[in-house]
Design an enzyme around this catalytic site. Sequence first.
Site, PDB file in Angstrom:
ATOM      1  N   LYS A  84       0.836  -1.215   0.000  1.00 17.46           N
ATOM      2  CA  LYS A  84       0.000   0.000   0.000  1.00 17.46           C
ATOM      3  C   LYS A  84       0.868   1.262   0.000  1.00 17.46           C
ATOM      4  O   LYS A  84       0.635   2.184  -0.767  1.00 17.46           O
ATOM      5  CB  LYS A  84      -0.918   0.035   1.234  1.00 17.46           C
ATOM      6  CG  LYS A  84      -1.865  -1.141   1.357  1.00 17.46           C
ATOM      7  CD  LYS A  84      -2.850  -0.962   2.502  1.00 17.46           C
ATOM      8  CE  LYS A  84      -2.219  -0.949   3.882  1.00 17.46           C
ATOM      9  NZ  LYS A  84      -1.662  -2.258   4.306  1.00 17.46           N
ATOM     10  N   ARG A 142      11.507  -6.004   5.547  1.00 16.77           N
ATOM     11  CA  ARG A 142      11.284  -4.585   5.251  1.00 16.77           C
ATOM     12  C   ARG A 142      12.116  -3.679   6.139  1.00 16.77           C
ATOM     13  O   ARG A 142      12.263  -3.917   7.335  1.00 16.77           O
ATOM     14  CB  ARG A 142       9.801  -4.260   5.452  1.00 16.77           C
ATOM     15  CG  ARG A 142       9.477  -2.785   5.263  1.00 16.77           C
ATOM     16  CD  ARG A 142       8.007  -2.551   5.107  1.00 16.77           C
ATOM     17  NE  ARG A 142       7.263  -2.687   6.359  1.00 16.77           N
ATOM     18  CZ  ARG A 142       5.961  -2.465   6.439  1.00 16.77           C
ATOM     19  NH1 ARG A 142       5.264  -2.139   5.358  1.00 16.77           N
ATOM     20  NH2 ARG A 142       5.342  -2.585   7.587  1.00 16.77           N
ATOM     21  N   ARG A 181      -9.757   1.125   8.269  1.00 13.42           N
ATOM     22  CA  ARG A 181      -9.285  -0.172   8.720  1.00 13.42           C
ATOM     23  C   ARG A 181     -10.367  -0.930   9.495  1.00 13.42           C
ATOM     24  O   ARG A 181     -10.164  -2.093   9.842  1.00 13.42           O
ATOM     25  CB  ARG A 181      -8.117   0.085   9.671  1.00 13.42           C
ATOM     26  CG  ARG A 181      -7.026  -0.931   9.560  1.00 13.42           C
ATOM     27  CD  ARG A 181      -5.787  -0.342   9.020  1.00 13.42           C
ATOM     28  NE  ARG A 181      -4.606  -0.740   9.727  1.00 13.42           N
ATOM     29  CZ  ARG A 181      -3.385  -0.329   9.360  1.00 13.42           C
ATOM     30  NH1 ARG A 181      -3.242   0.498   8.354  1.00 13.42           N
ATOM     31  NH2 ARG A 181      -2.348  -0.730   9.998  1.00 13.42           N
ATOM     32  N   ARG A 233      -0.846  -8.057  13.798  1.00 14.88           N
ATOM     33  CA  ARG A 233      -1.369  -7.137  12.781  1.00 14.88           C
ATOM     34  C   ARG A 233      -2.139  -7.891  11.707  1.00 14.88           C
ATOM     35  O   ARG A 233      -3.185  -7.423  11.248  1.00 14.88           O
ATOM     36  CB  ARG A 233      -0.207  -6.335  12.166  1.00 14.88           C
ATOM     37  CG  ARG A 233       0.328  -5.312  13.154  1.00 14.88           C
ATOM     38  CD  ARG A 233       1.758  -4.929  12.849  1.00 14.88           C
ATOM     39  NE  ARG A 233       1.893  -4.235  11.601  1.00 14.88           N
ATOM     40  CZ  ARG A 233       2.976  -4.298  10.833  1.00 14.88           C
ATOM     41  NH1 ARG A 233       4.004  -5.048  11.192  1.00 14.88           N
ATOM     42  NH2 ARG A 233       3.027  -3.626   9.716  1.00 14.88           N
ATOM     43  N   ARG A 262      11.105  -1.430  11.356  1.00 14.09           N
ATOM     44  CA  ARG A 262      10.025  -0.887  12.176  1.00 14.09           C
ATOM     45  C   ARG A 262       9.855  -1.731  13.437  1.00 14.09           C
ATOM     46  O   ARG A 262      10.003  -2.950  13.409  1.00 14.09           O
ATOM     47  CB  ARG A 262       8.715  -0.896  11.386  1.00 14.09           C
ATOM     48  CG  ARG A 262       8.511   0.364  10.589  1.00 14.09           C
ATOM     49  CD  ARG A 262       7.331   0.293   9.667  1.00 14.09           C
ATOM     50  NE  ARG A 262       6.102  -0.193  10.277  1.00 14.09           N
ATOM     51  CZ  ARG A 262       4.914  -0.118   9.684  1.00 14.09           C
ATOM     52  NH1 ARG A 262       4.796   0.443   8.486  1.00 14.09           N
ATOM     53  NH2 ARG A 262       3.847  -0.577  10.272  1.00 14.09           N
TER      54      ARG A 262
HETATM   55  P1  AMP Z   1       0.685   0.904   9.103  1.00 12.44           P
HETATM   56  O1  AMP Z   1       1.889   1.745   8.891  1.00 12.44           O
HETATM   57  O2  AMP Z   1      -0.454   1.274   8.200  1.00 12.44           O
HETATM   58  O3  AMP Z   1       0.980  -0.568   9.110  1.00 12.44           O
HETATM   59  O4  AMP Z   1       0.159   1.264  10.585  1.00 12.44           O
HETATM   60  C1  AMP Z   1       0.983   1.056  11.716  1.00 12.44           C
HETATM   61  C2  AMP Z   1       0.143   0.987  12.967  1.00 12.44           C
HETATM   62  O5  AMP Z   1      -0.547   2.224  13.172  1.00 12.44           O
HETATM   63  C3  AMP Z   1      -0.952  -0.058  12.971  1.00 12.44           C
HETATM   64  O6  AMP Z   1      -0.485  -1.353  13.321  1.00 12.44           O
HETATM   65  C4  AMP Z   1      -1.906   0.506  14.012  1.00 12.44           C
HETATM   66  O7  AMP Z   1      -1.399   0.332  15.321  1.00 12.44           O
HETATM   67  C5  AMP Z   1      -1.846   2.001  13.711  1.00 12.44           C
HETATM   68  N1  AMP Z   1      -2.821   2.406  12.687  1.00 12.44           N
HETATM   69  C6  AMP Z   1      -2.559   2.952  11.472  1.00 12.44           C
HETATM   70  N2  AMP Z   1      -3.691   3.206  10.795  1.00 12.44           N
HETATM   71  C7  AMP Z   1      -4.704   2.815  11.595  1.00 12.44           C
HETATM   72  C8  AMP Z   1      -6.122   2.823  11.472  1.00 12.44           C
HETATM   73  N3  AMP Z   1      -6.727   3.296  10.364  1.00 12.44           N
HETATM   74  N4  AMP Z   1      -6.848   2.348  12.508  1.00 12.44           N
HETATM   75  C9  AMP Z   1      -6.271   1.896  13.636  1.00 12.44           C
HETATM   76  N5  AMP Z   1      -4.947   1.845  13.819  1.00 12.44           N
HETATM   77  C10 AMP Z   1      -4.152   2.312  12.823  1.00 12.44           C
END
Ligand code: AMP
Length: 219
Positions: free
Chosen positions: A17, A129, A92, A172, A161
Amino acid sequence: MSQRLVLVVLGKQGAGKGTQCALLSERYGIPHVSTGDILRAAVKAGTPVGLEVKEVLDRGELVSDDLIMRLIEERLEQADATGGALLDGCTRTIGQAEALENLLGPEGVSLVVNIEVPTELVTERLSSRRVCQECGSIYTDTDVSAVSGTCEKCGGDVVQRADDTPEAIATRLAAYERDTRPLLDFYAERGLLVEIDGNQDVAAVSNSIHEVLVGRGLL
Ligand code: AMP
């Protein structure tokens, strides 16, 4: 672009994404809005929001819908989002999808793209990653920037990360299946969902998305 293009990009963690949104952002001149990036920046800066969410992020759990919607609303009000935005990692949950519909109106989301990639492949991708802490560029562990630890684009530190550990990855992916997969039906019922095969090279995925947008008359 004549109309406001709001594209919601869905997919498992590691589906690509972020990579796709970065490319499309450059191509269309609309911002890449990643709730994950916004939250990580808040953690890094030690803001009240950052302190509140740090542990949730590290464990790989979701933060509250209310907080996410507050961040998205603020972000979409900024001047650079007048022409639209590429929403990466939001929505999400069904709660967020409903809230976004309320925020933008029933026609507010132009299209939803689901980048589908098998779980074994995303697990492999997430484990290897590496990301730049400054500009968010994504690398794999064998790339020069990852090996040297210095981003070739901006000179920032390239790290793994905190939530790309095996435990957090499992949490996740489980959250994706439980909370996010139901969104596919939500958006399909509204005629907004397009499935994209994410098991192709980066350029091919990007072109597939572009063709769909052209086909739908959104560009
Ligand atoms: P990502 O970089 O999109 O994988 O997001 C990293 C982390 O941020 C996720 O594992 C959640 O803890 C939090 N997060 C990001 N976007 C959302 C969302 N739309 N709803 C809830 N938690 C989020």
